[in-house]
Design a protein around this motif. Structure first.
Motif, short mmCIF file in Angstrom:
data_model
loop_
_atom_site.label_atom_id
_atom_site.label_comp_id
_atom_site.label_asym_id
_atom_site.label_seq_id
_atom_site.Cartn_x
_atom_site.Cartn_y
_atom_site.Cartn_z
N ALA A 126 0.94 -1.07 0.00
CA ALA A 126 0.06 0.09 0.06
C ALA A 126 0.79 1.30 -0.01
N ARG A 127 2.02 1.16 0.75
CA ARG A 127 2.93 2.31 0.81
C ARG A 127 3.43 2.55 -0.69
N SER A 128 4.08 1.36 -1.38
CA SER A 128 4.22 1.46 -2.62
C SER A 128 3.19 1.99 -3.63
N ASP A 129 2.05 1.73 -3.59
CA ASP A 129 0.97 2.28 -4.31
C ASP A 129 0.92 3.64 -3.99
N ARG A 130 0.88 4.09 -3.03
CA ARG A 130 0.72 5.68 -2.82
C ARG A 130 1.73 6.41 -3.42
N LEU A 131 3.14 5.78 -3.27
CA LEU A 131 4.03 6.51 -3.99
C LEU A 131 4.08 6.68 -5.71
#
Length: 225
Positions: A126-131
């Motif tokens: 999810a962190r990677s998706d936000r970036l």
């Protein structure tokens, strides 16, 4: 003897008398600025028990290294202006490291204990998706690969990856010389796989990892296309 020569001689004698190597004196100076906040060269000299010229010489060296910055202030807003020295953000990061990585690991391990390893993987993806969402507008699909890469360098630099581009035989490589998340990446491999998946989607070409810092290599190197 000129005033300048006299000042340098006094500075050298002060350090010799104290038996304090120059690098140790600089470390003590940085510690004083951390503990007591911004100070004048005279204040620092008194705390270090060296002459003011010696303190100024060390401060000049530390300014050149990007560890100390100076501001001109008036005591109480009045009186004669004086030079006040303080730590830069770079000095805070380099000389007084924070424990953010350890805190992050503790949190992720607690999530794993409470909800299982899959929950940690979901959080990191999810962190990677936000970036990826933040970078998507900067790198539209129709943009040529080279332009995408050059645009990507700026955000990656701000995030602390120390990136650069290499080209050989018409093929590009993205090289990251630093990993700000290295401690986490070593324990939770999904962080690295999510990063590679993000680059594949953003750049629109196959991405192959040729070097991996989490495995002890000197950089993370991605071959593109």
């Amino acid at each position: 003897m000129t005033p300048r020569v006299r000042d340098l001689a006094q500075a050298a004698l002060a350090e010799a008398d104290l038996g304090s190597p120059p690098e140790r004196t600089k470390t003590r100076l940085l510690e004083l600025l951390k503990r007591h906040g911004p100070q004048t060269a005279q204040d620092l000299a008194a705390r270090l028990r060296v002459t003011s010229p010696a303190a100024r010489r060390h401060l000049t060296d530390l300014q050149a290294q990007g560890l100390v910055q100076v501001q001109v202030e008036k005591p109480g807003g009045r009186g004669r202006p004086q030079h006040v020295f303080g730590l830069t953000e770079h000095a805070e990061e380099r000389t007084f490291p924070k424990t953010y990585a350890s805190l992050c690991l503790d949190v992720l391990e607690s999530v794993s204990d409470l909800y299982g390893r899959d929950a940690v993987d979901e959080v990191l993806r999810a962190r990677s998706d936000r970036l990826e969402a933040l970078l998507r507008d900067l790198l539209p699909p129709e943009m040529p690969l080279e332009e995408k890469l050059r645009r990507l360098i700026g955000p990656l630099t701000e995030l602390g990856f120390a990136p650069h581009l290499e080209q050989e035989g018409g093929q590009w490589s993205l090289v990251q010389c630093n990993c700000p998340n290295l401690q986490v990446a070593r324990q939770f491999k999904v962080m690295c796989s999510a990063e590679m998946a993000m680059y594949t989607k953003l750049l629109g070409v196959p991405v192959t990892r040729e070097e991996h810092m989490a495995c002890g290599q000197p950089s993370c190197r991605y071959r593109l296309g």
